[in-house]
Design a protein around this motif. Sequence first.
Motif, PDB file in Angstrom:
ATOM      1  N   PRO A  32      46.713  -4.794 -10.077  1.00  0.00           N
ATOM      2  CA  PRO A  32      46.476  -3.523 -10.765  1.00  0.00           C
ATOM      3  C   PRO A  32      45.512  -2.982 -12.500  1.00  0.00           C
ATOM      4  O   PRO A  32      44.937  -2.729 -12.071  1.00  0.00           O
ATOM      5  CB  PRO A  32      47.962  -2.659 -10.981  1.00  0.00           C
ATOM      6  CG  PRO A  32      48.556  -3.422  -9.812  1.00  0.00           C
ATOM      7  CD  PRO A  32      47.933  -5.328 -10.198  1.00  0.00           C
ATOM      8  N   GLY A  33      46.423  -3.958 -13.437  1.00  0.00           N
ATOM      9  CA  GLY A  33      46.065  -4.206 -14.524  1.00  0.00           C
ATOM     10  C   GLY A  33      44.559  -3.921 -14.469  1.00  0.00           C
ATOM     11  O   GLY A  33      43.586  -4.094 -15.536  1.00  0.00           O
ATOM     12  N   PHE A  34      43.662  -5.602 -13.713  1.00  0.00           N
ATOM     13  CA  PHE A  34      42.243  -5.999 -13.115  1.00  0.00           C
ATOM     14  C   PHE A  34      41.591  -5.182 -13.354  1.00  0.00           C
ATOM     15  O   PHE A  34      40.862  -5.070 -14.530  1.00  0.00           O
ATOM     16  CB  PHE A  34      42.546  -7.292 -12.642  1.00  0.00           C
ATOM     17  CG  PHE A  34      41.370  -7.894 -12.841  1.00  0.00           C
ATOM     18  CD1 PHE A  34      40.248  -8.620 -13.718  1.00  0.00           C
ATOM     19  CD2 PHE A  34      40.250  -7.043 -11.767  1.00  0.00           C
ATOM     20  CE1 PHE A  34      38.571  -9.007 -13.794  1.00  0.00           C
ATOM     21  CE2 PHE A  34      39.033  -8.119 -11.545  1.00  0.00           C
ATOM     22  CZ  PHE A  34      38.346  -9.140 -11.958  1.00  0.00           C
ATOM     23  N   GLY A  39      37.448  -1.752 -13.712  1.00  0.00           N
ATOM     24  CA  GLY A  39      36.980  -1.806 -12.154  1.00  0.00           C
ATOM     25  C   GLY A  39      35.550  -0.835 -12.285  1.00  0.00           C
ATOM     26  O   GLY A  39      34.406  -0.313 -11.696  1.00  0.00           O
ATOM     27  N   SER A  40      35.011  -1.093 -13.595  1.00  0.00           N
ATOM     28  CA  SER A  40      33.912   0.516 -14.202  1.00  0.00           C
ATOM     29  C   SER A  40      33.196  -1.214 -13.812  1.00  0.00           C
ATOM     30  O   SER A  40      31.954  -0.910 -13.781  1.00  0.00           O
ATOM     31  CB  SER A  40      33.672   1.168 -15.135  1.00  0.00           C
ATOM     32  OG  SER A  40      34.819   0.218 -16.640  1.00  0.00           O
ATOM     33  N   LYS A  46      31.237  -3.760  -7.183  1.00  0.00           N
ATOM     34  CA  LYS A  46      30.785  -3.601  -5.900  1.00  0.00           C
ATOM     35  C   LYS A  46      31.446  -3.741  -4.797  1.00  0.00           C
ATOM     36  O   LYS A  46      31.561  -3.302  -3.978  1.00  0.00           O
ATOM     37  CB  LYS A  46      30.093  -4.660  -5.908  1.00  0.00           C
ATOM     38  CG  LYS A  46      29.552  -6.188  -5.864  1.00  0.00           C
ATOM     39  CD  LYS A  46      28.644  -6.914  -5.439  1.00  0.00           C
ATOM     40  CE  LYS A  46      28.995  -8.595  -5.351  1.00  0.00           C
ATOM     41  NZ  LYS A  46      27.695  -9.715  -5.229  1.00  0.00           N
ATOM     42  N   TRP A  47      32.754  -4.948  -5.655  1.00  0.00           N
ATOM     43  CA  TRP A  47      33.701  -4.962  -4.532  1.00  0.00           C
ATOM     44  C   TRP A  47      34.851  -4.429  -3.728  1.00  0.00           C
ATOM     45  O   TRP A  47      35.052  -4.128  -3.088  1.00  0.00           O
ATOM     46  CB  TRP A  47      34.394  -6.609  -5.115  1.00  0.00           C
ATOM     47  CG  TRP A  47      33.556  -8.312  -4.636  1.00  0.00           C
ATOM     48  CD1 TRP A  47      33.877  -8.104  -5.934  1.00  0.00           C
ATOM     49  CD2 TRP A  47      32.885  -8.763  -3.877  1.00  0.00           C
ATOM     50  NE1 TRP A  47      32.448  -9.378  -5.882  1.00  0.00           N
ATOM     51  CE2 TRP A  47      31.686  -9.758  -4.604  1.00  0.00           C
ATOM     52  CE3 TRP A  47      32.523  -8.241  -1.881  1.00  0.00           C
ATOM     53  CZ2 TRP A  47      30.992 -10.497  -3.455  1.00  0.00           C
ATOM     54  CZ3 TRP A  47      31.699  -8.961  -2.303  1.00  0.00           C
ATOM     55  CH2 TRP A  47      30.646  -9.863  -2.395  1.00  0.00           C
ATOM     56  N   LEU A  48      35.100  -3.372  -5.160  1.00  0.00           N
ATOM     57  CA  LEU A  48      36.065  -2.880  -4.913  1.00  0.00           C
ATOM     58  C   LEU A  48      35.492  -1.352  -3.304  1.00  0.00           C
ATOM     59  O   LEU A  48      36.466  -0.890  -3.258  1.00  0.00           O
ATOM     60  CB  LEU A  48      36.498  -1.722  -6.387  1.00  0.00           C
ATOM     61  CG  LEU A  48      36.974  -2.774  -7.570  1.00  0.00           C
ATOM     62  CD1 LEU A  48      37.789  -1.646  -8.149  1.00  0.00           C
ATOM     63  CD2 LEU A  48      38.322  -3.554  -6.555  1.00  0.00           C
ATOM     64  N   ASP A  49      33.925  -0.903  -4.136  1.00  0.00           N
ATOM     65  CA  ASP A  49      33.158  -0.165  -3.355  1.00  0.00           C
ATOM     66  C   ASP A  49      33.297  -0.117  -2.169  1.00  0.00           C
ATOM     67  O   ASP A  49      33.760  -0.311  -0.392  1.00  0.00           O
ATOM     68  CB  ASP A  49      31.813   0.543  -3.471  1.00  0.00           C
ATOM     69  CG  ASP A  49      32.190   1.045  -5.108  1.00  0.00           C
ATOM     70  OD1 ASP A  49      33.405   1.597  -5.437  1.00  0.00           O
ATOM     71  OD2 ASP A  49      31.337   0.517  -5.693  1.00  0.00           O
TER      72      ASP A  49
END
Length: 232
Positions: A32-34, A39-40, A46-49
């Motif tokens: 979560p902190g990472f 995240g931007s 690209k991996w979160l998307d």
Amino acid sequence: MARAILTDIEGTTSGISFVKDVLFPYARRALPGFVRAHGSEPGVRKWLDAVAAENGGVCRDEMVVEVLQGWIDQDRKHTALKALQGMIWAAGYRDADFTAHIYPDAADGLVRWHAAGLPLYVYSSGSVPAQRLFFGHSDAGDLTRLFSGWFDTEVGGKREADSYRRIAEAIELPASEILFLSDVVEELDAAREAGMDTVLVDRREDYPEARTGEATGGHLRVETFDRIDPQA
Ligand SMILES: CSCCC(=O)C(=O)COP(=O)(O)O
Ligand SMILES: [Mg+2]
């Protein structure tokens, strides 16, 4: 006779419990902190998307984190999860929260084969950056110099013969001259289908019940690297 060795990590060079009990919980906690902090950044986004896309498209980062934590619990070998885990573990190695477990016989074997002139390669579900961190911060010190190349699931799944064909092509050797070491019979089956020689590494620490007979899938079976003879 092998002209190159390709090795798996978890359960082969290194204990399953280090990965499951140290690395995975560390990534689960830090995720979560990472994601909030990074995240931007395009390399993270690209991996979160990619994870969001697999889960019905647009969704909040908090949901993506929950999906990823679920995948960690299930030990999913998903390329996006593995890439993000590798980024998170970098801080753990940097801050000396842990060093990567390696069996002494594996470290000795890798050093011996390298000294004998055998090129060594890694193929793991862990991302290539995670593999470099792992062997760069191992219990036996920095072993990265021993390796001539690194492969992860960007080359394909470890249970698919085509992945091993692609690795042989990248190494520029016929598959029949590459010896693949793994603790997972299905991975060895895929490597054998591609033409590689195979050894099942069946360590008592990781597999208390020895795999014998049909359970070996017909692969040569050893309990330590000392018993592997690449010249055979
Ligand atoms: C490379 S570091 C952690 C290993 C990992 O994340 C993993 O899933 C291990 O899979 P392997 O293919 O090495 O059994
Ligand atoms: Mg393994």
